[in-house]
Motif scaffolding. Structure first.
Motif, PDB file in Angstrom:
ATOM      1  N   ASP A  20      -2.651   8.365  -6.366  1.00  0.00           N
ATOM      2  CA  ASP A  20      -2.169   7.355  -7.309  1.00  0.00           C
ATOM      3  C   ASP A  20      -0.876   6.680  -6.868  1.00  0.00           C
ATOM      4  OD1 ASP A  20      -3.776   6.640  -9.297  1.00  0.00           O
ATOM      5  OD2 ASP A  20      -3.286   8.327 -10.629  1.00  0.00           O
ATOM      6  N   GLU A  21      -0.527   6.794  -5.616  1.00  0.00           N
ATOM      7  CA  GLU A  21       0.740   6.285  -5.119  1.00  0.00           C
ATOM      8  C   GLU A  21       0.704   4.756  -5.091  1.00  0.00           C
ATOM      9  OE1 GLU A  21       4.326   6.363  -4.211  1.00  0.00           O
ATOM     10  OE2 GLU A  21       3.110   5.214  -2.783  1.00  0.00           O
ATOM     11  N   LYS A  22       1.731   4.095  -5.705  1.00  0.00           N
ATOM     12  CA  LYS A  22       1.664   2.631  -5.802  1.00  0.00           C
ATOM     13  C   LYS A  22       2.771   1.919  -5.011  1.00  0.00           C
ATOM     14  CE  LYS A  22      -1.715   2.084  -8.962  1.00  0.00           C
ATOM     15  NZ  LYS A  22      -2.111   3.480  -9.138  1.00  0.00           N
ATOM     16  N   SER A  23       3.640   2.645  -4.323  1.00  0.00           N
ATOM     17  CA  SER A  23       4.774   1.983  -3.683  1.00  0.00           C
ATOM     18  C   SER A  23       4.491   1.591  -2.240  1.00  0.00           C
ATOM     19  CB  SER A  23       6.015   2.891  -3.734  1.00  0.00           C
ATOM     20  OG  SER A  23       5.907   3.908  -2.753  1.00  0.00           O
ATOM     21  N   GLY A  24       3.240   1.604  -1.823  1.00  0.00           N
ATOM     22  CA  GLY A  24       2.929   1.220  -0.450  1.00  0.00           C
ATOM     23  C   GLY A  24       2.725   2.415   0.453  1.00  0.00           C
ATOM     24  N   HIS A  25       2.702   3.598  -0.128  1.00  0.00           N
ATOM     25  CA  HIS A  25       2.425   4.802   0.660  1.00  0.00           C
ATOM     26  C   HIS A  25       1.155   5.466   0.179  1.00  0.00           C
ATOM     27  CE1 HIS A  25       6.727   4.282   1.313  1.00  0.00           C
ATOM     28  NE2 HIS A  25       6.471   4.786   2.488  1.00  0.00           N
ATOM     29  N   ASP A  26       0.217   4.629  -0.251  1.00  0.00           N
ATOM     30  CA  ASP A  26      -1.035   5.177  -0.732  1.00  0.00           C
ATOM     31  C   ASP A  26      -1.828   5.792   0.423  1.00  0.00           C
ATOM     32  OD1 ASP A  26      -3.170   2.602  -0.063  1.00  0.00           O
ATOM     33  OD2 ASP A  26      -1.007   2.334   0.011  1.00  0.00           O
ATOM     34  N   TRP A  27      -2.940   6.396   0.080  1.00  0.00           N
ATOM     35  CA  TRP A  27      -3.782   7.041   1.078  1.00  0.00           C
ATOM     36  C   TRP A  27      -4.146   6.069   2.214  1.00  0.00           C
ATOM     37  CZ3 TRP A  27      -5.222  10.603   4.008  1.00  0.00           C
ATOM     38  CH2 TRP A  27      -6.419  10.513   4.724  1.00  0.00           C
ATOM     39  N   TYR A  28      -4.433   4.827   1.903  1.00  0.00           N
ATOM     40  CA  TYR A  28      -4.866   3.898   2.955  1.00  0.00           C
ATOM     41  C   TYR A  28      -3.747   3.566   3.938  1.00  0.00           C
ATOM     42  CZ  TYR A  28      -9.245   3.597   0.523  1.00  0.00           C
ATOM     43  OH  TYR A  28     -10.439   3.928  -0.051  1.00  0.00           O
ATOM     44  N   HIS A  29      -2.488   3.628   3.482  1.00  0.00           N
ATOM     45  CA  HIS A  29      -1.373   3.510   4.443  1.00  0.00           C
ATOM     46  C   HIS A  29      -1.456   4.674   5.427  1.00  0.00           C
ATOM     47  CE1 HIS A  29       2.590   3.439   6.262  1.00  0.00           C
ATOM     48  NE2 HIS A  29       2.890   4.605   5.723  1.00  0.00           N
ATOM     49  N   ILE A  30      -1.631   5.874   4.924  1.00  0.00           N
ATOM     50  CA  ILE A  30      -1.728   7.062   5.783  1.00  0.00           C
ATOM     51  C   ILE A  30      -2.905   6.928   6.749  1.00  0.00           C
ATOM     52  CG2 ILE A  30      -1.997   9.580   5.800  1.00  0.00           C
ATOM     53  CD1 ILE A  30       0.560   8.510   4.383  1.00  0.00           C
ATOM     54  N   LYS A  31      -4.020   6.455   6.231  1.00  0.00           N
ATOM     55  CA  LYS A  31      -5.221   6.312   7.056  1.00  0.00           C
ATOM     56  C   LYS A  31      -4.984   5.270   8.165  1.00  0.00           C
ATOM     57  CE  LYS A  31      -9.397   7.465   7.979  1.00  0.00           C
ATOM     58  NZ  LYS A  31      -9.539   8.779   8.656  1.00  0.00           N
ATOM     59  N   ARG A  32      -4.375   4.133   7.801  1.00  0.00           N
ATOM     60  CA  ARG A  32      -4.108   3.094   8.817  1.00  0.00           C
ATOM     61  C   ARG A  32      -3.152   3.619   9.881  1.00  0.00           C
ATOM     62  NH1 ARG A  32      -3.446  -0.130   4.134  1.00  0.00           N
ATOM     63  NH2 ARG A  32      -1.191   0.008   4.394  1.00  0.00           N
ATOM     64  N   VAL A  33      -2.079   4.284   9.440  1.00  0.00           N
ATOM     65  CA  VAL A  33      -1.100   4.805  10.396  1.00  0.00           C
ATOM     66  C   VAL A  33      -1.765   5.834  11.316  1.00  0.00           C
ATOM     67  CG1 VAL A  33       1.022   6.182  10.629  1.00  0.00           C
ATOM     68  CG2 VAL A  33       0.908   4.334   8.942  1.00  0.00           C
ATOM     69  N   THR A  34      -2.582   6.686  10.737  1.00  0.00           N
ATOM     70  CA  THR A  34      -3.255   7.706  11.550  1.00  0.00           C
ATOM     71  C   THR A  34      -4.176   7.048  12.581  1.00  0.00           C
ATOM     72  OG1 THR A  34      -3.153   9.224   9.666  1.00  0.00           O
ATOM     73  CG2 THR A  34      -4.661   9.809  11.453  1.00  0.00           C
ATOM     74  N   ASN A  35      -4.975   6.082  12.148  1.00  0.00           N
ATOM     75  CA  ASN A  35      -5.863   5.388  13.104  1.00  0.00           C
ATOM     76  C   ASN A  35      -5.066   4.698  14.209  1.00  0.00           C
ATOM     77  OD1 ASN A  35      -8.071   6.174  11.649  1.00  0.00           O
ATOM     78  ND2 ASN A  35      -8.290   4.239  10.536  1.00  0.00           N
ATOM     79  N   GLN A  36      -4.015   3.984  13.797  1.00  0.00           N
ATOM     80  CA  GLN A  36      -3.183   3.269  14.767  1.00  0.00           C
ATOM     81  C   GLN A  36      -2.512   4.253  15.730  1.00  0.00           C
ATOM     82  OE1 GLN A  36      -2.028   0.504  16.814  1.00  0.00           O
ATOM     83  NE2 GLN A  36      -2.468  -0.417  14.818  1.00  0.00           N
ATOM     84  N   ALA A  37      -2.054   5.373  15.195  1.00  0.00           N
ATOM     85  CA  ALA A  37      -1.368   6.370  16.025  1.00  0.00           C
ATOM     86  C   ALA A  37      -2.332   6.971  17.051  1.00  0.00           C
ATOM     87  CB  ALA A  37      -0.777   7.469  15.142  1.00  0.00           C
ATOM     88  N   ARG A 123       5.679   1.975  11.810  1.00  0.00           N
ATOM     89  CA  ARG A 123       6.397   0.696  11.809  1.00  0.00           C
ATOM     90  C   ARG A 123       5.450  -0.486  11.964  1.00  0.00           C
ATOM     91  NH1 ARG A 123      11.837   2.419  15.268  1.00  0.00           N
ATOM     92  NH2 ARG A 123      12.951   3.211  13.440  1.00  0.00           N
ATOM     93  N   LEU A 124       4.390  -0.318  12.736  1.00  0.00           N
ATOM     94  CA  LEU A 124       3.411  -1.403  12.856  1.00  0.00           C
ATOM     95  C   LEU A 124       2.781  -1.706  11.497  1.00  0.00           C
ATOM     96  CD1 LEU A 124       1.559  -0.663  16.249  1.00  0.00           C
ATOM     97  CD2 LEU A 124       2.974  -2.664  15.710  1.00  0.00           C
ATOM     98  N   ASP A 125       2.627  -0.691  10.671  1.00  0.00           N
ATOM     99  CA  ASP A 125       2.017  -0.899   9.357  1.00  0.00           C
ATOM    100  C   ASP A 125       2.961  -1.623   8.398  1.00  0.00           C
ATOM    101  OD1 ASP A 125      -0.595  -0.354   8.103  1.00  0.00           O
ATOM    102  OD2 ASP A 125       0.604   0.655   6.559  1.00  0.00           O
ATOM    103  N   ILE A 130      -0.586  -6.931   6.953  1.00  0.00           N
ATOM    104  CA  ILE A 130      -0.454  -5.754   6.076  1.00  0.00           C
ATOM    105  C   ILE A 130       1.001  -5.580   5.658  1.00  0.00           C
ATOM    106  CG2 ILE A 130      -0.555  -3.218   6.019  1.00  0.00           C
ATOM    107  CD1 ILE A 130      -3.335  -4.126   6.011  1.00  0.00           C
ATOM    108  N   GLY A 131       1.918  -5.758   6.588  1.00  0.00           N
ATOM    109  CA  GLY A 131       3.337  -5.601   6.287  1.00  0.00           C
ATOM    110  C   GLY A 131       3.792  -6.588   5.218  1.00  0.00           C
ATOM    111  N   ILE A 132       3.316  -7.828   5.323  1.00  0.00           N
ATOM    112  CA  ILE A 132       3.647  -8.844   4.324  1.00  0.00           C
ATOM    113  C   ILE A 132       3.117  -8.401   2.960  1.00  0.00           C
ATOM    114  CG2 ILE A 132       3.190 -11.207   3.548  1.00  0.00           C
ATOM    115  CD1 ILE A 132       2.992 -12.001   6.553  1.00  0.00           C
ATOM    116  N   ALA A 133       1.862  -8.009   2.940  1.00  0.00           N
ATOM    117  CA  ALA A 133       1.256  -7.579   1.667  1.00  0.00           C
ATOM    118  C   ALA A 133       2.028  -6.395   1.076  1.00  0.00           C
ATOM    119  CB  ALA A 133      -0.210  -7.204   1.891  1.00  0.00           C
ATOM    120  N   ARG A 134       2.423  -5.459   1.919  1.00  0.00           N
ATOM    121  CA  ARG A 134       3.161  -4.286   1.421  1.00  0.00           C
ATOM    122  C   ARG A 134       4.523  -4.677   0.870  1.00  0.00           C
ATOM    123  NH1 ARG A 134       3.877   0.238   5.508  1.00  0.00           N
ATOM    124  NH2 ARG A 134       4.123   1.626   3.729  1.00  0.00           N
ATOM    125  N   ALA A 135       5.199  -5.609   1.523  1.00  0.00           N
ATOM    126  CA  ALA A 135       6.525  -6.026   1.047  1.00  0.00           C
ATOM    127  C   ALA A 135       6.420  -6.661  -0.338  1.00  0.00           C
ATOM    128  CB  ALA A 135       7.175  -6.985   2.036  1.00  0.00           C
TER     129      ALA A 135
END
Ligand code: ADP
Ligand code: NI
Length: 214
Positions: A20-37, A123-125, A130-135
């Motif tokens: 339920d995280e709403k500040s831009g650290h939701d599960w999909y942020h984690i998933k994107r960072v993991t894939n990118q990493a 940092r890429l995320d 995506i970064g614009i949308a998160r901001a």
């Protein structure tokens, strides 16, 4: 338990906590960072298990998400013990999640290629589309304007100012997003960051044109 099973179980554990995280650290942020990493780790020949585990866990103990960092670090420790991650692997994972966060001005030297890769992916995320949308998402959640031309751009902020001072989504581009390109550790991330940086510049040019109504 083998490494793949440890990763799969950790994914489920993390997903449950961030659902339920709403500040831009939701599960999909984690998933994107993991894939990118993982992409960066392959290019940079970093250890895939350490990189994947650290990416999955990197925001669990973040100071914005939880009131008690120590408690969160303990819960990660208990989790890693329960799936039998070795003490040596745990040390590498903890070193990464404790050293990579952006926190205004507190740039720490990273000791391993694995830490560099995870930080670059995080940092890429924060940049590009995506970064614009998160901001804008973060700003909305904090009750900040998308843009406020009366606010000055802040430089050299303390952590307190960074978290709580008056700002706007557009200001965040100057306070953080445009700085990230030059902070990438690896060549692979620098290349991708260049592209995302250009995209953000184009976005703001168009934004200002529309703001002025021309
Ligand atoms: P990180 O994931 O590196 O810890 P933060 O937690 O600081 O980054 O921020 C999460 C997301 O919200 C990022 O995409 C970041 O750019 C954005 N963000 C952080 N602070 C602000 C702010 N003051 N205004 C707009 N966006 C912000
Ligand atoms: Ni993150």
């Amino acid at each position: 338990m083998n490494h793949t099973e440890m990763i799969n179980k950790t994914e489920i554990w993390v997903k449950e906590q961030l659902f339920d995280e709403k500040s831009g650290h939701d599960w999909y942020h984690i998933k994107r960072v993991t894939n990118q990493a993982i992409v960066l780790a392959n290019k940079e020949q970093a250890d895939l298990f350490i990189v994947t585990m650290a990416s999955l866990l990197h925001d669990i103990a973040d100071d914005k998400l939880i009131e008690n960092e120590e408690k969160a670090l303990n819960s990660i420790k208990e989790w890693l013990d329960s799936i039998q991650v070795t003490p040596e692997e745990q040390a590498l994972i903890f070193d990464i999640i404790q050293s990579i966060s952006f926190k205004a001005g507190n740039g720490q030297l990273l000791r391993t290629i694995e830490a560099k890769v995870v930080q670059d992916a995080d940092r890429l995320d924060a940049i590009g589309a995506i970064g614009i949308a998160r901001a804008f998402t973060y700003s909305g959640q904090k009750g900040q304007a998308m843009y406020d031309p009366t606010i000055a751009v802040r430089d050299n902020m303390t952590l307190e100012e960074y978290r709580n001072g008056k700002s706007s989504a557009v200001h965040h581009f100057y306070e953080k997003l445009f700085k990230l390109k030059d902070l990438m550790n690896t060549e692979s991330a620098k290349e991708e960051a260049e592209k995302r940086h250009l995209f953000m510049e184009e976005f703001l040019e168009q934004f200002y044109r529309e703001w002025e109504g021309v």
